[in-house]
Design a protein around this motif. Structure first.
Motif, PDB file in Angstrom:
ATOM      1  N   ASN A 104       0.805  -1.219   0.000  1.00 58.91           N
ATOM      2  CA  ASN A 104       0.000   0.000   0.000  1.00 58.91           C
ATOM      3  C   ASN A 104       0.840   1.271   0.000  1.00 58.91           C
ATOM      4  O   ASN A 104       0.313   2.352  -0.219  1.00 58.91           O
ATOM      5  CB  ASN A 104      -0.928   0.018   1.224  1.00 58.91           C
ATOM      6  CG  ASN A 104      -2.112  -0.906   1.058  1.00 58.91           C
ATOM      7  OD1 ASN A 104      -2.517  -1.194  -0.063  1.00 58.91           O
ATOM      8  ND2 ASN A 104      -2.671  -1.366   2.162  1.00 58.91           N
ATOM      9  N   SER A 106       3.139   2.659  -2.027  1.00 60.42           N
ATOM     10  CA  SER A 106       3.183   3.527  -3.200  1.00 60.42           C
ATOM     11  C   SER A 106       1.796   4.061  -3.536  1.00 60.42           C
ATOM     12  O   SER A 106       1.639   5.203  -3.949  1.00 60.42           O
ATOM     13  CB  SER A 106       3.818   2.817  -4.393  1.00 60.42           C
ATOM     14  OG  SER A 106       3.193   1.591  -4.604  1.00 60.42           O
ATOM     15  N   LEU A 107       0.778   3.248  -3.317  1.00 55.49           N
ATOM     16  CA  LEU A 107      -0.595   3.719  -3.565  1.00 55.49           C
ATOM     17  C   LEU A 107      -0.919   4.908  -2.656  1.00 55.49           C
ATOM     18  O   LEU A 107      -1.445   5.922  -3.098  1.00 55.49           O
ATOM     19  CB  LEU A 107      -1.595   2.582  -3.326  1.00 55.49           C
ATOM     20  CG  LEU A 107      -3.072   2.975  -3.497  1.00 55.49           C
ATOM     21  CD1 LEU A 107      -3.398   3.276  -4.961  1.00 55.49           C
ATOM     22  CD2 LEU A 107      -4.003   1.892  -2.960  1.00 55.49           C
ATOM     23  N   PHE A 108      -0.562   4.787  -1.386  1.00 58.26           N
ATOM     24  CA  PHE A 108      -0.887   5.861  -0.436  1.00 58.26           C
ATOM     25  C   PHE A 108      -0.160   7.153  -0.808  1.00 58.26           C
ATOM     26  O   PHE A 108      -0.715   8.234  -0.733  1.00 58.26           O
ATOM     27  CB  PHE A 108      -0.512   5.450   1.004  1.00 58.26           C
ATOM     28  CG  PHE A 108      -1.523   4.553   1.659  1.00 58.26           C
ATOM     29  CD1 PHE A 108      -2.318   3.706   0.911  1.00 58.26           C
ATOM     30  CD2 PHE A 108      -1.697   4.568   3.034  1.00 58.26           C
ATOM     31  CE1 PHE A 108      -3.254   2.871   1.512  1.00 58.26           C
ATOM     32  CE2 PHE A 108      -2.637   3.743   3.653  1.00 58.26           C
ATOM     33  CZ  PHE A 108      -3.411   2.892   2.889  1.00 58.26           C
ATOM     34  N   HIS A 110       0.837   8.000  -3.750  1.00 57.18           N
ATOM     35  CA  HIS A 110       0.185   8.451  -4.975  1.00 57.18           C
ATOM     36  C   HIS A 110      -1.125   9.178  -4.664  1.00 57.18           C
ATOM     37  O   HIS A 110      -1.503  10.128  -5.336  1.00 57.18           O
ATOM     38  CB  HIS A 110      -0.081   7.214  -5.845  1.00 57.18           C
ATOM     39  CG  HIS A 110      -0.858   7.480  -7.081  1.00 57.18           C
ATOM     40  ND1 HIS A 110      -0.281   7.999  -8.217  1.00 57.18           N
ATOM     41  CD2 HIS A 110      -2.165   7.305  -7.365  1.00 57.18           C
ATOM     42  CE1 HIS A 110      -1.209   8.125  -9.143  1.00 57.18           C
ATOM     43  NE2 HIS A 110      -2.367   7.708  -8.652  1.00 57.18           N
TER      44      HIS A 110
ATOM     45  N   ASP B 157       4.912   7.703 -11.545  1.00 56.71           N
ATOM     46  CA  ASP B 157       3.921   6.727 -11.123  1.00 56.71           C
ATOM     47  C   ASP B 157       3.717   5.586 -12.096  1.00 56.71           C
ATOM     48  O   ASP B 157       2.851   4.749 -11.902  1.00 56.71           O
ATOM     49  CB  ASP B 157       2.590   7.415 -10.865  1.00 56.71           C
ATOM     50  CG  ASP B 157       2.589   8.040  -9.483  1.00 56.71           C
ATOM     51  OD1 ASP B 157       2.113   9.162  -9.369  1.00 56.71           O
ATOM     52  OD2 ASP B 157       3.083   7.396  -8.554  1.00 56.71           O
ATOM     53  N   LEU B 160       3.328   2.182 -10.762  1.00 54.66           N
ATOM     54  CA  LEU B 160       2.090   1.752 -10.114  1.00 54.66           C
ATOM     55  C   LEU B 160       1.283   0.822 -10.997  1.00 54.66           C
ATOM     56  O   LEU B 160       0.777  -0.190 -10.559  1.00 54.66           O
ATOM     57  CB  LEU B 160       1.227   2.970  -9.789  1.00 54.66           C
ATOM     58  CG  LEU B 160       1.447   3.570  -8.416  1.00 54.66           C
ATOM     59  CD1 LEU B 160       0.604   4.813  -8.274  1.00 54.66           C
ATOM     60  CD2 LEU B 160       1.072   2.567  -7.345  1.00 54.66           C
TER      61      LEU B 160
END
Lengths: 226, 165
Positions: A104, A106-108, A110, B157, B160
């Protein structure tokens, strides 16, 4: 500095105590009534029995003037929502989330969370330093949380062995800066070629680690599973 | 179409059956496999035990590349995390999150998530039945009104959507 801490588990409790000892103004939000009272008995009336995921509770807690909101509950999803509400509704300049599932992270980031605390990754880094496997070793996390200092050993199987540093296809947000050869550290120049037995020091974004691994050590043949 | 449903409650199970009957390829997940008892015996789709907040488990359950993604668990925040993960990490375009807290539902629409707020829809249905005027904001899935890309560093990104480990 005014800080709002959300989550009164072990992390939130000790964080609150340390921040108070350092002289910060703060409030702790804990939604469980019993736990909230228990902490209030210890640290005083700065504990509110509220769910920090709810906008109106954050507002009551003074989110509009908070310099930092730290969401440290045991649930990643709750920490994400607290940080996003703080950021987007109350323009809190700095949000910090505890993240248990490293995926989580990198998602957070981002999604706008400013800083990530990852107990899982910290434990992992501590363990990896003691195991001389042919993997990337995490030496340190650099301030800001996005970049890491990483060490890799070049072996016979490594695609980087015998090649010049400048010729490697590295991920963009990544840089090799030194090698340790025969016990001596030296700066990597574009014509330095990497040899079997070298230890390479690199700086990389957390998310680019897999690509860095592939470039220096070789593709992971499912080695990630164990 | 391929549909992915998280949460096999009455709503999730009912939707899964409707979509499957209409000929769509349906996967439904829940953390509690007993929840699958709500599905008909002949349910033609896939029912898997998985946690919607865990991206690895979502990928393993085949969520990547689906056309429709529904986050319908009983946890608002879980649905919010799952919906953002589906959109941003898995690149799914049509994503709905059930968010029963009306304030959070509205807030996340502005952050780019289509939401379904049971509380607002039910309250409106009952208020309208009582003779009060209809709340125009309480109709079905409320589409996203904004997008949170402004916080994203698009070039950095790329990793991702590629996935990493």
């Amino acid at each position: 500095m005014y800080v709002i801490v959300v989550g009164g588990g072990k992390v939130g409790y000790y964080l609150t105590k340390e921040l108070l000892a350092a002289g910060h103004e703060l409030v702790l939000l804990e939604k469980d009534g019993r736990r909230a009272r228990q902490i209030a008995d210890e640290v005083g009336s700065i504990v509110l029995q509220r769910d920090g995921c709810e906008g109106k509770h954050l507002e009551e807690a003074g989110a509009k003037r908070a310099a930092i909101v730290a969401a440290v509950t045991g649930d990643d999803e709750d920490n994400l929502v607290v940080c996003q509400m703080a950021k987007h509704h109350f323009d809190v300049p700095r949000t910090i989330a505890r993240v248990n599932n490293p995926q989580n992270e990198s998602l957070f980031r981002h999604l706008g969370v400013d800083d990530i605390i990852s107990p899982t990754r910290m434990a992992l880094a501590a363990i990896e330093q003691d195991i001389p496997v042919h993997e990337l070793l995490h030496l340190a996390q650099l301030p800001g949380g996005r970049l890491e200092l990483i060490e890799a050993r070049i072996t016979e199987d490594s695609p980087a062995a015998g090649r010049r540093a400048a010729d490697l296809s590295l991920p963009e947000a990544c840089s090799l800066f030194a090698i340790i050869r025969d016990g001596n550290a030296q700066v990597i120049r574009s014509d330095t070629s990497l040899q079997v037995g070298d230890t390479v020091l690199a700086i990389s974004r957390t998310e680019s680690e897999t690509q860095l691994h592939d470039a220096l050590i070789g593709a992971a043949d499912g080695a990630d599973a164990d | 179409m391929r549909a992915f449903i998280a949460g096999c409650g009455r709503t999730g199970a009912g939707l899964a059956e409707q979509l499957a009957r209409a000929g769509h390829e349906v996967t439904i997940i829940d953390t509690n496999s007993e929840a699958f008892n709500r599905l008909d015996h002949g349910f033609p789709g896939r029912a898997l035990r998985a946690d919607v907040t865990d991206e690895d488990q979502l990928r393993r359950a085949g969520a990547q590349g689906v056309d429709l993604f529904f986050a319908l668990t009983e946890g608002d925040n879980r649905n919010i995390l799952a919906a953002q993960s589906a959109t941003e990490s898995l690149g799914i375009e049509r994503v709905v999150a059930k968010v029963n807290d009306p304030v959070r539902a509205e807030a996340y629409r502005a952050l780019g998530i289509a939401t379904l707020c049971r509380t607002r829809i039910l309250a409106d249905a009952l208020a309208t039945w009582s003779g009060l005027p209809h709340d125009p904001g309480a109709e079905g899935v409320a589409p996203a009104t904004g997008h949170h890309r402004e916080h994203a560093d698009m070039t950095a990104d790329a990793s991702l959507t590629v996935g990493g480990r």
